[in-house]
Design an enzyme around this catalytic site. Structure first.
Site, mmCIF file in Angstrom:
data_model
loop_
_atom_site.group_PDB
_atom_site.id
_atom_site.type_symbol
_atom_site.label_atom_id
_atom_site.label_comp_id
_atom_site.label_asym_id
_atom_site.label_seq_id
_atom_site.Cartn_x
_atom_site.Cartn_y
_atom_site.Cartn_z
ATOM 1 C CG ASP A 27 -2.282 -0.383 0.946
ATOM 2 O OD1 ASP A 27 -3.007 -0.812 1.851
ATOM 3 O OD2 ASP A 27 -2.639 -0.216 -0.229
ATOM 4 C CE LYS A 32 -4.409 4.349 1.572
ATOM 5 N NZ LYS A 32 -4.421 2.920 1.252
ATOM 6 C CG ASN A 67 -0.358 2.879 3.916
ATOM 7 O OD1 ASN A 67 -0.867 3.306 4.950
ATOM 8 N ND2 ASN A 67 -0.977 2.103 3.061
ATOM 9 C CG ASP A 75 1.687 -3.354 4.241
ATOM 10 O OD1 ASP A 75 0.701 -2.730 3.907
ATOM 11 O OD2 ASP A 75 1.811 -4.573 4.117
ATOM 12 C CB THR A 116 -8.303 7.641 -0.707
ATOM 13 O OG1 THR A 116 -8.480 8.205 -2.012
ATOM 14 C CG2 THR A 116 -6.882 7.127 -0.587
HETATM 15 C C1 LIG Z 1 5.818 -3.613 8.810
HETATM 16 O O1 LIG Z 1 4.823 -2.790 9.333
HETATM 17 C C2 LIG Z 1 3.639 -3.386 9.721
HETATM 18 C C3 LIG Z 1 3.346 -4.763 9.632
HETATM 19 C C4 LIG Z 1 2.102 -5.233 10.074
HETATM 20 C C5 LIG Z 1 1.187 -4.335 10.574
HETATM 21 C C6 LIG Z 1 -0.148 -4.787 11.059
HETATM 22 O O2 LIG Z 1 -0.740 -4.163 11.908
HETATM 23 N N1 LIG Z 1 -0.669 -5.889 10.427
HETATM 24 C C7 LIG Z 1 -1.914 -6.462 10.705
HETATM 25 C C8 LIG Z 1 -2.689 -6.094 11.804
HETATM 26 C C9 LIG Z 1 -3.931 -6.716 12.007
HETATM 27 C C10 LIG Z 1 -4.406 -7.678 11.122
HETATM 28 C C11 LIG Z 1 -3.621 -8.031 10.013
HETATM 29 C C12 LIG Z 1 -2.383 -7.423 9.810
HETATM 30 C C13 LIG Z 1 1.452 -2.962 10.670
HETATM 31 C C14 LIG Z 1 2.693 -2.499 10.229
HETATM 32 N N2 LIG Z 1 3.067 -1.137 10.242
HETATM 33 C C15 LIG Z 1 2.409 -0.127 10.827
HETATM 34 O O3 LIG Z 1 1.377 -0.216 11.455
HETATM 35 C C16 LIG Z 1 3.112 1.209 10.611
HETATM 36 C C17 LIG Z 1 2.806 2.266 11.616
HETATM 37 S S1 LIG Z 1 3.191 1.831 13.279
HETATM 38 C C18 LIG Z 1 4.929 1.978 13.378
HETATM 39 C C19 LIG Z 1 5.528 3.360 13.363
HETATM 40 C C20 LIG Z 1 6.907 3.489 13.174
HETATM 41 N N3 LIG Z 1 7.522 4.679 13.132
HETATM 42 C C21 LIG Z 1 6.782 5.803 13.295
HETATM 43 N N4 LIG Z 1 7.180 7.121 13.292
HETATM 44 C C22 LIG Z 1 6.088 7.903 13.490
HETATM 45 C C23 LIG Z 1 4.960 7.099 13.612
HETATM 46 C C24 LIG Z 1 5.392 5.753 13.494
HETATM 47 C C25 LIG Z 1 4.739 4.498 13.522
#
Ligand SMILES: COc1ccc(C(=O)Nc2ccccc2)cc1NC(=O)CCSCc1cnc2[nH]ccc2c1
Length: 273
Positions: A137, A139, A142, A155, A172
């Site tokens: 993803d 955009k 992300n 992602d 979006t």
């Molecule tokens: C590789 O990454 C990811 C892999 C998996 C998942 C995830 O949740 N998967 C899922 C959840 C539930 C059901 C199915 C699948 C999320 C991420 N990545 C993020 O969520 C990025 C923002 S959080 C981190 C982060 C870092 N560095 C920052 N600097 C400022 C803010 C900030 C925020």
């Protein structure tokens, strides 16, 4: 903090810091692993929520995929652990935060900055496609910015709320290519389309097919109603690249390796990317 070791992490291994991007990422906190002092982002997902949306298997699959992805422009998932009620993802922390905030602040990026970002994303996508992973993803929401100002595809699986690949209602429409809007089958070339949308938005500050109503955006996408406004002034080389990516026939889109040889990229992207 590497995924390699099969260490069983627990919450006690971390000092928990401030919340990061509260709300958007679900619950994510800055955290420091006590032994190594390594700073990470700790994402907390509630098992109840995961069960509700039947995404446990998807999370396991995503964790499996992510734990094998190692690229400077892809946010790392170091590992995960869980307790009675929650699943915790140990994620790389991107110190310079969210790209979309940067884009909002500067309105649009210089051609050099845009080309550098596009080149690094193209290399990350080439890497992913090489591992048969698409749908990164890409955009602005992300994308995060690393310590050296480099882009990281993050992602956001915040999709606990909107699951099927985060591209439906809540997300979006702007980034969807015609074959997804017309919901025919799609392949890695969807990422070339999305990268073309992103390149346009980096240079103009808005995505190319933006419209008030979803139905208008939908029509502009399937008609590839691509227009370049007179302001800000953008080089014809940049417009040429975008025009070669935003092509309805997915087989005719500029392949990613050819993108890296395009004059606009060669002349504008920082070598390190
Ligand atoms: C590789 O990454 C990811 C892999 C998996 C998942 C995830 O949740 N998967 C899922 C959840 C539930 C059901 C199915 C699948 C999320 C991420 N990545 C993020 O969520 C990025 C923002 S959080 C981190 C982060 C870092 N560095 C920052 N600097 C400022 C803010 C900030 C925020």
């Amino acid at each position: 903090v590497s995924a390699g070791d099969q260490k069983r992490w627990t919450l006690n291994d971390f000092d928990i810091g401030k919340p990061l991007g509260r709300g958007k990422f679900g619950h994510v906190y800055l955290a420091r692993e006590k032994i190594s002092n390594h700073i990470v982002a700790l994402k907390v997902l509630f098992k109840s929520q995961l069960q509700q949306s039947q995404v446990e298997h998807q999370l396991r699959r995503e964790v499996e995929i992510q734990s094998h992805l190692r690229h400077p422009h892809i946010l790392r998932l170091y590992g995960y652990f869980y307790d009675q009620k929650r699943v915790y993802l140990i994620l790389e922390y991107a110190p310079k935060g969210e790209l979309y905030k940067e884009l909002q602040k500067c309105k649009h990026f210089s051609e050099r900055r845009a080309a550098t970002y596009v080149a690094s994303l193209a290399r990350a996508l080439i890497y992913c496609h090489g591992k048969h992973v698409i749908h990164r993803d890409i955009k602005p929401e992300n994308l995060l910015i690393g310590a050296q100002g480099e882009l990281k595809i993050a992602d956001f699986g915040w999709s606990v709320h909107t699951f099927n690949r985060r591209r439906t209602m809540c997300g979006t429409l702007d980034y969807l290519p015609p074959e997804m809007v017309e919901s025919t089958e799609h392949d890695a070339s969807v990422d070339i389309w999305s990268l073309g949308i992103l390149c346009y938005e980096f240079l103009y500050g808005v995505p190319p097919f933006e419209a008030k109503e979803h139905s208008d955006t939908y029509r502009r996408i399937v008609q590839v109603d691509l227009k370049f406004p007179p302001k800000p002034i953008v080089s014809s080389a940049a417009k040429d690249l975008i025009s070669q990516m935003l092509v309805k026939d997915s087989t005719q889109r500029l392949p990613l390796h050819k993108l890296l040889e395009h004059p606009w990229i060669v002349q504008n992207a920082e070598p390190s990317g």
